[in-house]
Design a protein around this motif. Structure first.
Motif, PDB file in Angstrom:
ATOM      1  N   ASP A 160      73.842  79.162  70.520  1.00 12.88           N
ATOM      2  CA  ASP A 160      74.667  77.988  70.369  1.00 12.88           C
ATOM      3  C   ASP A 160      75.963  78.089  71.085  1.00 12.88           C
ATOM      4  OD1 ASP A 160      72.505  76.398  68.945  1.00 12.88           O
ATOM      5  OD2 ASP A 160      73.248  77.694  67.368  1.00 12.88           O
ATOM      6  N   CYS A 161      76.726  79.147  70.902  1.00 16.09           N
ATOM      7  CA  CYS A 161      78.164  79.469  71.410  1.00 16.09           C
ATOM      8  C   CYS A 161      78.231  80.651  71.758  1.00 16.09           C
ATOM      9  CB  CYS A 161      78.840  78.964  70.114  1.00 16.09           C
ATOM     10  SG  CYS A 161      80.924  79.219  70.439  1.00 16.09           S
ATOM     11  N   TRP A 204      76.320  84.805  62.839  1.00  9.65           N
ATOM     12  CA  TRP A 204      76.045  83.337  62.756  1.00  9.65           C
ATOM     13  C   TRP A 204      77.142  82.579  62.002  1.00  9.65           C
ATOM     14  CZ3 TRP A 204      71.337  81.524  64.200  1.00  9.65           C
ATOM     15  CH2 TRP A 204      70.270  82.387  64.219  1.00  9.65           C
ATOM     16  N   SER A 264      72.739  73.555  58.407  1.00  8.63           N
ATOM     17  CA  SER A 264      72.138  74.407  59.670  1.00  8.63           C
ATOM     18  C   SER A 264      73.321  75.566  59.834  1.00  8.63           C
ATOM     19  CB  SER A 264      72.073  73.733  61.087  1.00  8.63           C
ATOM     20  OG  SER A 264      73.181  73.225  61.297  1.00  8.63           O
ATOM     21  N   LEU A 308      75.039  78.062  63.400  1.00  8.15           N
ATOM     22  CA  LEU A 308      75.148  78.176  64.805  1.00  8.15           C
ATOM     23  C   LEU A 308      75.000  79.718  65.187  1.00  8.15           C
ATOM     24  CD1 LEU A 308      78.125  75.772  65.473  1.00  8.15           C
ATOM     25  CD2 LEU A 308      75.697  75.377  65.882  1.00  8.15           C
ATOM     26  N   SER A 309      74.248  80.135  66.208  1.00  9.41           N
ATOM     27  CA  SER A 309      74.435  81.409  66.648  1.00  9.41           C
ATOM     28  C   SER A 309      75.505  81.768  67.532  1.00  9.41           C
ATOM     29  CB  SER A 309      72.927  81.643  67.188  1.00  9.41           C
ATOM     30  OG  SER A 309      72.624  80.838  68.206  1.00  9.41           O
ATOM     31  N   LYS A 359      74.482  77.466  74.848  1.00 12.40           N
ATOM     32  CA  LYS A 359      74.791  75.944  75.276  1.00 12.40           C
ATOM     33  C   LYS A 359      76.182  75.610  75.250  1.00 12.40           C
ATOM     34  CE  LYS A 359      70.817  75.178  71.816  1.00 12.40           C
ATOM     35  NZ  LYS A 359      70.569  74.730  70.653  1.00 12.40           N
ATOM     36  N   CYS A 360      77.176  76.302  74.931  1.00 15.69           N
ATOM     37  CA  CYS A 360      78.565  76.098  75.017  1.00 15.69           C
ATOM     38  C   CYS A 360      79.275  77.417  75.245  1.00 15.69           C
ATOM     39  CB  CYS A 360      79.154  75.549  73.827  1.00 15.69           C
ATOM     40  SG  CYS A 360      80.813  74.652  73.940  1.00 15.69           S
TER      41      CYS A 360
END
Length: 233
Positions: A17-18, A48, A54, A56-57, A85-86
């Protein structure tokens, strides 16, 4: 509470995710400690971040040295290995004072946070003809990378929201004699080794070369990160 990626938690696999990129060891350590990440490879940590419904990884990497070349190589490898993703570039930077508020408490102070809305790279020297004298002179070709305004606003709101409830930060500020909370400012950054090395001598040159654009920050890795991401898209 931060969820530590140790036994009992699922392994992190791409895409994450980040991703967070830093350069200085103290910057990297601050990120590792904040998110309680664990080492998965040299200069690479993962973990994490739990949210309400939820999690985020996160992957954090450290550039092996300063400069746009190494940051571009590090970012390219990061994009291929983890497909984030970011991507965030975090660390210390220098701040330009605002000439209109240089003696005002509302101007930039130590501990303020600068969020880059764009990067102007000053690494590339070119010859330009002076319109007045007709002689050739050395100038800089400021290559630009723009950053999403939505992302800048989101980062600013997140920072300001956390500060309101950070009692330790408020106590530390009182101990240093500061009279206001740090503020978050979005502006363009001047990037490059030449800019950092020259310091204040470049302030007026850079301000004139960008016209009405506001440049409050100076750093060395943003251009490499931005160019690598642009080419990877």
């Amino acid at each position: 509470t931060i969820c530590v990626n140790d036994k009992g938690t699922p392994p992190i696999i791409p895409p994450v995710d980040c991703a967070i990129i830093t350069t200085l060891p103290e910057e990297f350590k601050a990120v590792i400690d904040l998110f309680k990440l664990r080492e998965s490879a040299p200069l690479v940590f993962e973990g994490w971040l739990p949210l309400a419904s939820s999690k985020l990884s996160i992957v954090a990497v450290q550039c092996s040295q300063s400069g746009s070349v190494i940051s571009a190589i590090t970012t390219t490898q990061l994009l291929y290995d983890w497909a984030p993703k970011c991507v965030f570039l975090l660390g210390r930077c220098a701040g330009f004072p605002d000439p209109l508020r240089s003696q005002d408490e509302s101007d930039l102070q130590e501990c303020d946070v600068l969020i880059s809305s764009g990067i102007c790279a000053y690494e590339y020297q070119i010859l330009k003809k002076n319109k007045t004298t007709g002689e050739s002179e050395v100038a800089f070709d400021a290559r630009s990378v723009k950053i999403s305004g939505i992302l800048c606003d989101a980062a600013k709101n997140l920072i300001l929201g956390n500060w309101e409830y950070n009692g330790k930060l408020l106590k530390d500020l009182k101990d240093t004699g500061k009279h206001r909370l740090p503020k978050a400012v979005a502006s363009d950054f001047a990037c490059g080794f030449k800019v950092v090395k020259a310091g204040n001598d470049w302030i007026e040159y850079i301000r004139k070369s960008v016209g009405k654009r506001k440049i409050f920050g100076v750093e060395m890795e943003g251009e490499g990160v931005g160019e690598a991401i642009e080419k990877h898209r």
